[in-house]
Design a protein around this motif. Structure first.
Motif, PDB file in Angstrom:
ATOM      1  N   ILE A  88       0.886  -1.327  -0.102  1.00 17.86           N
ATOM      2  CA  ILE A  88       0.125   0.015  -0.164  1.00 17.86           C
ATOM      3  C   ILE A  88       0.824   1.144  -0.055  1.00 17.86           C
ATOM      4  O   ILE A  88       0.754   2.178  -0.830  1.00 17.86           O
ATOM      5  CB  ILE A  88      -0.918  -0.208   1.136  1.00 17.86           C
ATOM      6  CG1 ILE A  88      -2.006  -1.039   1.142  1.00 17.86           C
ATOM      7  CG2 ILE A  88      -1.441   1.458   1.323  1.00 17.86           C
ATOM      8  CD1 ILE A  88      -2.784  -1.379   2.292  1.00 17.86           C
ATOM      9  N   GLY A 109      -3.249   0.984  -4.097  1.00 23.65           N
ATOM     10  CA  GLY A 109      -2.313   0.039  -3.517  1.00 23.65           C
ATOM     11  C   GLY A 109      -3.139  -0.932  -2.616  1.00 23.65           C
ATOM     12  O   GLY A 109      -2.452  -1.972  -2.462  1.00 23.65           O
ATOM     13  N   LYS A 110      -4.161  -0.653  -2.381  1.00 19.66           N
ATOM     14  CA  LYS A 110      -5.089  -1.677  -1.411  1.00 19.66           C
ATOM     15  C   LYS A 110      -5.243  -2.927  -2.384  1.00 19.66           C
ATOM     16  O   LYS A 110      -5.135  -4.119  -1.995  1.00 19.66           O
ATOM     17  CB  LYS A 110      -6.288  -1.261  -0.710  1.00 19.66           C
ATOM     18  CG  LYS A 110      -7.123  -2.080  -0.054  1.00 19.66           C
ATOM     19  CD  LYS A 110      -6.047  -2.799   1.269  1.00 19.66           C
ATOM     20  CE  LYS A 110      -7.065  -3.746   1.837  1.00 19.66           C
ATOM     21  NZ  LYS A 110      -6.456  -4.337   3.108  1.00 19.66           N
TER      22      LYS A 110
END
Length: 137
Positions: A88, A109-110
């Motif tokens: 992330i 990012g997640k």
């Protein structure tokens, strides 16, 4: 059919595991339970489901649960608490370097962290955690 392979069964278990986590978290917070307590209950429930169903169905492990639970937790928690934050923050740093700002960088990012986590978990579950006795490394 997707459930014919270990990877397909693993993916389906992951979807159900995630739904258990999200639904239970939603219900518990709506009922007035605090976020930390609700998240602890929901993620623990999802991980418990994941352990037993991945062990019995996805990987069809015949090893006793007591032999696999600690390695399962170690792999899962390293993925969640080490790999996810690294991916992330790394993705966010690259995104910001490229001129992107805001929540979309964190969401990207997640999503990347989830993808990395899936590969991490499947690989370790398959080769170590639920590996059959006598199977080659």
């Amino acid at each position: 059919m997707v459930t014919g392979s270990r990877a397909g069964r693993f993916a389906l278990v992951g979807v159900v595991n995630t739904l258990i986590d999200l639904v239970l978290f939603t219900v518990l917070t709506a009922a007035g339970l605090g976020v930390l307590a609700a998240n602890t209950v929901s993620t623990t429930s999802g991980m418990t489901f994941s352990f037993f169903v991945n062990r019995a169905w996805s990987f069809r492990s015949e090893r006793p649960a007591r032999e696999t639970v600690v390695p399962f937790l170690a792999v899962t928690l390293v993925g969640l608490w080490v790999l996810h934050p690294l991916v992330i923050f790394g993705t966010a740093a690259v995104g910001r370097h490229l001129g992107h700002e805001g929540d979309e960088v964190l969401w990207l990012g997640k999503v990347a962290a989830i993808a990395v986590g899936l590969v991490w978990n499947f690989t370790w579950y398959d080769r170590v955690v639920f590996r059959q006795r006598g199977a080659e490394s």
